[in-house]
Design an enzyme around this catalytic site. Structure first.
Site, PDB file in Angstrom:
ATOM      1  N   THR A 102       0.820  -1.213   0.000  1.00  0.00           N
ATOM      2  CA  THR A 102       0.000   0.000   0.000  1.00  0.00           C
ATOM      3  C   THR A 102       0.852   1.261   0.000  1.00  0.00           C
ATOM      4  O   THR A 102       0.423   2.303  -0.516  1.00  0.00           O
ATOM      5  CB  THR A 102      -0.972   0.027   1.197  1.00  0.00           C
ATOM      6  OG1 THR A 102      -0.249   0.141   2.427  1.00  0.00           O
ATOM      7  CG2 THR A 102      -1.838  -1.219   1.226  1.00  0.00           C
ATOM      8  N   LEU A 140      -2.499   5.137  -0.409  1.00  0.00           N
ATOM      9  CA  LEU A 140      -3.944   4.893  -0.382  1.00  0.00           C
ATOM     10  C   LEU A 140      -4.151   3.398  -0.112  1.00  0.00           C
ATOM     11  O   LEU A 140      -4.108   2.572  -1.015  1.00  0.00           O
ATOM     12  CB  LEU A 140      -4.573   5.311  -1.713  1.00  0.00           C
ATOM     13  CG  LEU A 140      -6.098   5.257  -1.798  1.00  0.00           C
ATOM     14  CD1 LEU A 140      -6.746   6.091  -0.697  1.00  0.00           C
ATOM     15  CD2 LEU A 140      -6.570   5.722  -3.166  1.00  0.00           C
ATOM     16  N   HIS A 141      -4.401   3.067   1.155  1.00  0.00           N
ATOM     17  CA  HIS A 141      -4.287   1.696   1.632  1.00  0.00           C
ATOM     18  C   HIS A 141      -5.457   0.783   1.230  1.00  0.00           C
ATOM     19  O   HIS A 141      -5.295  -0.185   0.474  1.00  0.00           O
ATOM     20  CB  HIS A 141      -4.173   1.695   3.160  1.00  0.00           C
ATOM     21  CG  HIS A 141      -3.069   2.529   3.708  1.00  0.00           C
ATOM     22  ND1 HIS A 141      -1.741   2.146   3.675  1.00  0.00           N
ATOM     23  CD2 HIS A 141      -3.092   3.738   4.325  1.00  0.00           C
ATOM     24  CE1 HIS A 141      -1.001   3.066   4.250  1.00  0.00           C
ATOM     25  NE2 HIS A 141      -1.794   4.047   4.649  1.00  0.00           N
ATOM     26  N   ASP A 142      -6.627   1.044   1.794  1.00  0.00           N
ATOM     27  CA  ASP A 142      -7.702   0.054   1.763  1.00  0.00           C
ATOM     28  C   ASP A 142      -8.254  -0.282   0.382  1.00  0.00           C
ATOM     29  O   ASP A 142      -8.700  -1.419   0.163  1.00  0.00           O
ATOM     30  CB  ASP A 142      -8.843   0.501   2.676  1.00  0.00           C
ATOM     31  CG  ASP A 142      -8.458   0.413   4.146  1.00  0.00           C
ATOM     32  OD1 ASP A 142      -7.613  -0.430   4.485  1.00  0.00           O
ATOM     33  OD2 ASP A 142      -8.998   1.181   4.959  1.00  0.00           O
TER      34      ASP A 142
END
Length: 313
Positions: free
Chosen positions: A195, A241-243
Site C-alpha cells: 500500500t 492509499l491503503h484500503d
C-alpha cells in the site's frame, strides 16, 4: 458471476474509496452487506459513514450492520489525527435517510456465511479484525465456509505506521488478528509493503475531481483532506492509499504480486504489540497461512479506481 462479498470496515477516507469502487463494480462484486467496526473512529461514526456512502451512490439497498465498539481485550485506539473527527472529513456528504439494521454485525457475519454455499463468500476486511475474530470464536465453522478473507493490514519490509513495529489495523486488536490468522481460513494480506507504493499524488487526486460526478468530487475532497498527514510524515510526493488495494485485488489480482507465507501476530510484547511476523523467506517450518502481497502496479491501480469511480453518480 459477481463475487459475493461482505465488507468489514471502519470508514475512514481510504475505506470509503474501497467501498465506492466496489459499489461501482456490480458486474464483478455483489455486496451482501457492510459491517462496521470501531477503528479509525468510534463505531457511531463508522456506521454513519457507511450509510452516507450508500446515500451518496443511491445504493440504499445494501444493508449496514454495526459491529463491535471496542477491541476484544484492549481499550480502543483511534486515528482522528489522520481522518478528522468524523472519519470522513473533507467532502460535504449527504446525511443518511436509512439506518443500520438491528442485528449485530457479528451475528450478521455468522448467519450470512452459514446461509450461503461453502466457498462462495469473500470477506473484505478494511479495519481492525475484532468482528471477524469474535465471529470465528462464536462460530469456528465459518472459517472453512469462506472462499477467502482479503484484508488490509500489517507490514514486513515497511514495518509499522502507528508504532515502529505495527500497522494500525492489527495494532488496534492484535488478539482478534491472531484468531483470524490461526483460523485456517484462506487469507490474502495487502500490507504496508504494497500500500505504501500506491501513492495519491496531486495529479491522481485531481483526476477524481475532474470526473464531473458527485462521487468523484467526494473522493477528491476526502483524499485532499486525509492525505496531508502522510505526505508530511513520509515526505513523499503523495500519500499511500491503503484500503482500496483490497477491492482492487478482487477486481484485478494481476496488478499485484506476492507469495504464500506464515504470518504470526505479536500480542504479548508492549514494544512490538500488533507486529505481523511474516516469514517471507521461509526461515521457519511454521505452516503457510496467508498470501502476502509485496508489490503492485500503481499506475494500473489508480487507473482502475478512477475508471470505476467515474461510473458512480
Amino acid at each position: 458471476m459477481a463475487e459475493k462479498v461482505i465488507f468489514d470496515t471502519d470508514p475512514g477516507q481510504d475505506d470509503a474509496v474501497a467501498i465506492l469502487t466496489a459499489l461501482a463494480s456490480p458486474d464483478e462484486i455483489d455486496i451482501l452487506g457492510i459491517v462496521t467496526i470501531a477503528g479509525n473512529i468510534p463505531i457511531h461514526h463508522t456506521t454513519r459513514n457507511a450509510l452516507r456512502l450508500l446515500e451518496l451512490t443511491d445504493r440504499t439497498d445494501v444493508p449496514v450492520h454495526a459491529g463491535c465498539a471496542r477491541p476484544l481485550l484492549r481499550n480502543l485506539v483511534t486515528a482522528e489525527h489522520v481522518h478528522g473527527p468524523t472519519g470522513l472529513d473533507g467532502p460535504d456528504l449527504p446525511e443518511p435517510t436509512l439506518t443500520a439494521r438491528d442485528a449485530h454485525g457479528v451475528d450478521f457475519l455468522i448467519e450470512t456465511i452459514r446461509a450461503h454455499p461453502s466457498g462462495t463468500i469473500r470477506l473484505l476486511a478494511l479495519g481492525p479484525l475484532t468482528n471477524v475474530g469474535l465471529a470465528m470464536t462464536k462460530a469456528p465453522d465459518i472459517a472453512a465456509r469462506l472462499k477467502d478473507i482479503v484484508l488490509m493490514g500489517g507490514g514486513c519490509f515497511e514495518a509499522g505506521n502507528i508504532t515502529p513495529a505495527a500497522e494500525f489495523n492489527i495494532f488496534v486488536d492484535p488478539e482478534a488478528a491472531a484468531i483470524v490468522f490461526a483460523s485456517g481460513a484462506a487469507i490474502t494480506v495487502l500490507p504496508l509493503d504494497v500500500t505504501h507504493q500506491m501513492r495519491s499524488t496531486r495529479s491522481r487526486i485531481a483526476a477524481f475531481g475532474d470526473l464531473g460526478n458527485r462521487s468523484g468530487a467526494a473522493v477528491a475532497a476526502m483524499l485532499g483532506f486525509s492525505e496531508r498527514f502522510d505526505v508530511e510524515k513520509y515526505g513523499w510526493e503523495g500519500a499511500p492509499l491503503h484500503d482500496p488495494c483490497v477491492t482492487a485485488f478482487v477486481l484485478q489480482p494481476d496488478i499485484f504480486t506476492g507469495r504464500s507465507v506464515n504470518v504470526a501476530i505479536e500480542t504479548a510484547s508492549p514494544l512490538t504489540r500488533g507486529m505481523t511476523v511474516c516469514d517471507y523467506w521461509g526461515v521457519t517450518d511454521r505452516p503457510k497461512n496467508a498470501v502476502w502481497v509485496r508489490s503492485g502496479d500503481s499506475e494500473a491501480y489508480f487507473s482502475l479506481l478512477t475508471e470505476r469511480i467515474a461510473r458512480l453518480p
